[in-house]
Design an enzyme around this catalytic site. Structure first.
Site, PDB file in Angstrom:
ATOM      1  N   SER A  14     -19.359  -3.958  75.444  1.00 31.14           N
ATOM      2  CA  SER A  14     -17.891  -3.827  75.577  1.00 31.14           C
ATOM      3  C   SER A  14     -17.268  -4.977  76.354  1.00 31.14           C
ATOM      4  CB  SER A  14     -17.513  -2.488  76.235  1.00 31.14           C
ATOM      5  OG  SER A  14     -18.017  -1.406  75.492  1.00 31.14           O
ATOM      6  N   CYS A 382      -2.846  11.455  57.337  1.00 30.42           N
ATOM      7  CA  CYS A 382      -4.081  12.071  56.851  1.00 30.42           C
ATOM      8  C   CYS A 382      -4.094  13.563  57.209  1.00 30.42           C
ATOM      9  CB  CYS A 382      -5.296  11.325  57.375  1.00 30.42           C
ATOM     10  SG  CYS A 382      -6.818  11.705  56.465  1.00 30.42           S
ATOM     11  N   GLU A 406     -10.722  23.695  54.185  1.00 28.76           N
ATOM     12  CA  GLU A 406     -11.662  23.087  55.126  1.00 28.76           C
ATOM     13  C   GLU A 406     -11.856  23.978  56.343  1.00 28.76           C
ATOM     14  OE1 GLU A 406     -12.255  19.010  57.850  1.00 28.76           O
ATOM     15  OE2 GLU A 406     -10.415  19.285  56.684  1.00 28.76           O
ATOM     16  N   HIS A 507      -3.814   5.949  55.372  1.00 27.32           N
ATOM     17  CA  HIS A 507      -3.852   5.443  56.745  1.00 27.32           C
ATOM     18  C   HIS A 507      -3.093   4.118  56.836  1.00 27.32           C
ATOM     19  CE1 HIS A 507      -6.823   8.218  58.591  1.00 27.32           C
ATOM     20  NE2 HIS A 507      -7.213   8.368  57.332  1.00 27.32           N
ATOM     21  N   GLU A 509      -1.978   2.627  59.366  1.00 30.99           N
ATOM     22  CA  GLU A 509      -2.321   1.853  60.563  1.00 30.99           C
ATOM     23  C   GLU A 509      -3.306   0.734  60.257  1.00 30.99           C
ATOM     24  OE1 GLU A 509      -5.167   5.483  60.734  1.00 30.99           O
ATOM     25  OE2 GLU A 509      -3.169   4.975  59.981  1.00 30.99           O
TER      26      GLU A 509
END
Length: 534
Positions: A14, A382, A406, A507, A509
């Site tokens: 990271s 979504c 679901e 999506h 984004e």
């Protein structure tokens, strides 16, 4: 021949290898070079598609339907260039390809080994991006130097660099120079040891990028240069930036990192123009119109990387209106226990993103209801669109038991249902994935936002709007504003009577960049500003 740059990381994970690689790629593109990017991940999953967000963070989906590492999001946002399935190879994918050929008998009875068979497959993956249309291929090696699973990848790039020559290949090592507060000094020893590991396997870094909390002194540069065998000017400082990750390219450019890279590879140093990037940063870091607060109601809020692209797209949308976005990260289960009004009071917009599984879904549905009834701008993505559909069915259409199969297979009103083609399949790589066309309804809010009738957006889901309920929703005031070209799938819904209530199955984004914010996010933030101003 395409030139190649390899970015490795040492000391700890990271460190920001992906951001460093993406920033360098931006600078090289601004210098006039055609750049492609790639991430090689050492883990044995074939791709991150089946991994928990808590393990891996966001799964980034490319236009051609590959489920990939979230660093590819940085690559696309910084460079503005699309990645594809050649841009992310895992050890699992590499080994699967080799073992498949072994089962077919392609190796003609030979013993299959890590060297040369696995390393050759990795080299083939690196070569897959090279072409006459690409000047520079920039490859990031995942993991940390010293990890056992990284060794085949490091050996492969060592062999490859030897094959193509020093002028055509460059090693950039991102490392940590920690600051010890008690001693009030930076320590270079961990970086020296990290480079030592690389040198022991035959890789000699050409350049160091040193992550640090405090600026490097001249003595630190000289020590790192001496013990790591690089020129002092090729010890690049990478301090934590003040406001935004989008400041990183300017910091690297200030130290001429891209110039040194081009000189090392015997390439001409063209002029660099970062005017548009600096203008974007001014709007992002010093907005003139104050701030708006957006609640992101999710299931994985404790891990920020799980919604990385969502947060970045909100930032892009806000900057396009010269405002700052303050994100209120809301666990959907907190809404279930405390109530939507208590958790969401005071926000100027509510965004419900994607997710899987039943946990926290009722909290998301309550957030949708609160935003709809209180006339707060709402954006569903979504699962967020599916929650919007379930909420509208329950509270407007009179279908009290409405649900998704679901979460409740025996629901009396299965307004969201499993796609027929997705039943009884493995979990990996079997969803509706990648860019799909969507036709927008004439006169809809969606058409006004996009400014056209057809768009292409990326998907990652299995469940769909149940077509048996289309008429009921339309009659109750929810407009089905986006459909697949054949009209069989509902891709977008909206409530025209609401100030701004838009949801999409795809999506958006994944297609937002700081220089080109996605229209849906830009419009959502504009609605939040209007809501703030009453």
């Amino acid at each position: 021949m395409s030139k190649h740059i390899f970015v490795t990381g040492g000391v700890v994970s990271s460190l920001g290898k992906g951001l460093t690689a993406a920033s360098l790629a931006l600078l090289l593109r601004k210098r006039g070079y055609r750049v492609r990017m790639q991430k090689l991940d050492p883990y044995l999953n074939v791709d991150p598609g089946t991994m928990s967000p808590y393990q891996h963070g966001e799964v980034y989906v490319t236009t051609d339907g590959a489920e990939t590492d979230l660093d590819l999001g940085h690559y696309e946002r910084f460079t503005g260039e699309y990645c594809d399935r050649k841009s992310n190879f895992t050890a699992g994918r590499i080994y699967s390809a080799v073992l498949e050929r072994e089962r077919r008998g392609d190796y003609l009875g030979k013993t299959v080994q890590v060297i040369p068979h696995i390393t050759n497959e990795i080299i083939a993956a690196i070569r897959s991006l090279a072409s006459p249309e690409v000047d520079i291929v920039l490859t990031e090696i995942g993991g940390t130097v010293g990890d056992i699973e990284s060794l085949p990848f490091l050996e492969a790039i060592r062999q490859f660099r030897q094959e193509i020559g020093r002028d055509n290949g460059l090693f950039v090592h991102v490392t940590l120079v920690p600051y010890l507060k008690a001693a009030e000094e930076l320590k270079t020893k961990p970086s020296q040891q990290s480079v030592g590991i690389l040198r022991s396997i035959g890789i000699f870094p050409d350049m160091l990028v040193c992550r640090c909390e405090k600026p490097l002194g001249e003595e630190h540069r000289q020590k790192l240069a001496l013990f790591c065998n690089v020129e002092p000017e090729l010890v690049i400082e990478a301090c934590d930036v003040a406001h935004s990750i989008y400041e990183v390219p300017l910091e690297l450019a200030r130290q001429d990192m891209d110039v040194y890279v081009l000189e090392k590879m015997r390439l001409h140093v063209h002029d660099l123009d970062l005017t548009d990037w600096k203008q974007m940063l001014r709007r992002l870091c010093q907005p003139l119109r104050g701030a708006v607060e957006i609640a992101v109601v999710g299931k994985y809020i404790s891990l920020r990387d799980a919604y990385k692209s969502i947060y970045e797209a909100l930032t892009h949308g806000a900057a396009s209106h010269d405002v700052q976005v303050r994100i209120r990260m809301v666990e959907s289960e907190d809404i279930e226990s405390k109530g939507a009004a208590a958790v969401l009071a005071g926000v100027q917009g509510v965004l419900v993103p994607g997710g899987f599984g039943a946990r926290g879904v009722e909290g998301k549905i309550q957030a949708v209801q609160y935003a709809r009834e209180q006339k707060i701008p709402f954006f569903g993505i979504c699962l967020g669109m599916q929650c919007a559909v379930m909420e509208f069915a329950r509270n407007v259409c009179g279908m009290a038991d409405a649900n998704s199969t679901e979460f409740h297979e025996a629901t009396a009103y299965p307004v969201i249902a499993l796609m027929e083609g997705q039943k009884d399949k493995d979990k990996g790589g079997t969803m509706r994935l990648g860019a799909k066309p969507c036709v927008l309804r004439a006169g809809s809010v969606a058409e006004r936002i996009f400014g056209c009738r057809e768009v292409s957006e990326r998907h990652r889901h299995r469940y769909e709007f149940n077509n048996a309920y289309r008429a009921a929703f339309e009659n109750a005031g929810m407009q089905l504003s986006g459909l697949s070209p054949d009209g069989s799938l509902v891709e977008m819904v909206e409530v025209p009577a609401h100030p701004w209530f838009v949801a999409c199955q795809f999506h958006p984004e994944f297609q937002s960049t700081p220089l080109k914010p996605h229209p849906l996010f830009a419009s959502f933030l504009a609605a939040a500003v209007r809501h703030r101003e009453g």
